[in-house]
Enzyme design. Structure first.
Site, PDB file in Angstrom:
ATOM      1  CG  ASP A  65      -0.304   0.018   2.547  1.00 52.81           C
ATOM      2  OD1 ASP A  65       0.906  -0.295   2.625  1.00 52.81           O
ATOM      3  OD2 ASP A  65      -0.981   0.323   3.540  1.00 52.81           O
ATOM      4  CE1 TYR A  67       7.853   3.612   0.713  1.00 56.38           C
ATOM      5  CE2 TYR A  67       7.545   5.124  -1.130  1.00 56.38           C
ATOM      6  CZ  TYR A  67       8.224   4.063  -0.549  1.00 56.38           C
ATOM      7  OH  TYR A  67       9.252   3.465  -1.204  1.00 56.38           O
ATOM      8  CG  PHE A  78       8.607   0.001  -4.003  1.00 52.56           C
ATOM      9  CD1 PHE A  78       8.967  -0.324  -2.705  1.00 52.56           C
ATOM     10  CD2 PHE A  78       7.944  -0.961  -4.760  1.00 52.56           C
ATOM     11  CE1 PHE A  78       8.695  -1.580  -2.169  1.00 52.56           C
ATOM     12  CE2 PHE A  78       7.661  -2.220  -4.242  1.00 52.56           C
ATOM     13  CZ  PHE A  78       8.037  -2.525  -2.947  1.00 52.56           C
ATOM     14  CG  HIS A 186       8.915  -5.643   1.455  1.00 48.05           C
ATOM     15  ND1 HIS A 186       9.458  -4.432   1.813  1.00 48.05           N
ATOM     16  CD2 HIS A 186       7.770  -5.353   0.785  1.00 48.05           C
ATOM     17  CE1 HIS A 186       8.683  -3.448   1.382  1.00 48.05           C
ATOM     18  NE2 HIS A 186       7.649  -3.981   0.760  1.00 48.05           N
TER      19      HIS A 186
END
Length: 232
Positions: A65, A67, A78, A186
């Site tokens: 989702d 930031y 990202f 991740h």
């Protein structure tokens, strides 16, 4: 209010916009934006789709989702706007890019040059409350983004990059007989050392694209971008 995406994603996703779950999601978001601080702003929820039309997608980098800190969430996974401090996950992505392809890190997080080449920077959930990661999980976004993944999978010749548990759970949506799936932990500081570093996603993506007879991605980013660069 009708949802409009200004390219061929509109036709792909329009049946979803007519579903009851999407109407409920819309009502939920109206209340959230009226009463909470939500990222991204409502005009940039669909930036990932706006930046990379359905017919142009060659690669999907799937995030969880947006930031949830001020000035960061901009509607694509990202990335952050020029002038915004690089989040730790993006710093680790740049480190792996350098280790993989020898491309030195840049001091900004504006990833539109990737999107322009066919990299869909998609989150599975498209909105979030300030300071509350995954606060809009389970409200309906996953049904929409799952459909986007399924439609790309049906089209074929797409490289799906799945980092972390949430992204890897989407693997079942993808037909691997005509697409390529790359997985790793991740890139967050908590997980990157458990398989993200050394996974070489960028060179592997380009190798897969060449097998698909597609032009590889030029993963280099400009050294400097204007601080007032628009997000869409």
């Amino acid at each position: 209010m009708k949802t409009i995406i200004h390219n061929d994603w509109q036709k792909v996703l329009e049946p979803e916009f007519a579903q009851a779950y999407y109407a409920q999601l819309h009502q939920f978001l109206k209340h959230e934006y009226a009463t909470q601080t939500i990222y991204p702003d409502m005009y940039h929820i669909f930036t990932a789709f706006e930046w990379t039309p359905f017919s142009k997608v060659k690669v999907v980098i799937l995030g969880q989702d947006p930031y949830h800190n001020p000035n960061q969430g901009m509607g694509v996974s990202f990335a952050v706007r020029p002038g915004v401090h690089l989040p730790p996950s993006l710093q680790n992505i740049y480190k792996e890019l350098q280790d993989d392809l020898g491309i030195p890190p840049v001091n900004h997080g504006y990833l539109k040059p990737w999107a322009d080449q066919g990299v869909l920077l998609l989150n599975s959930v498209l909105t979030v409350r300030r300071g509350q990661a995954f606060s809009h999980k389970g409200k309906g976004w996953e049904r929409l983004t799952d459909k986007a993944i399924e439609k790309l999978s049906e089209r074929g010749k797409v490289v799906f990059i799945l980092w972390g548990k949430a992204a890897k759970s989407k693997r079942t949506l993808i037909d691997e007989s005509k697409n390529v799936v790359l997985t790793a932990s991740h890139p967050s500081p908590f997980a990157a050392r458990y398989g993200f570093f050394g996974s070489r996603p960028f060179s592997k993506t380009n190798a897969a694209l060449e097998k698909f007879s597609e032009k590889p991605i030029d993963w280099r980013l400009p050294t400097h971008v204007a601080p007032d660069q628009p997000s869409a």
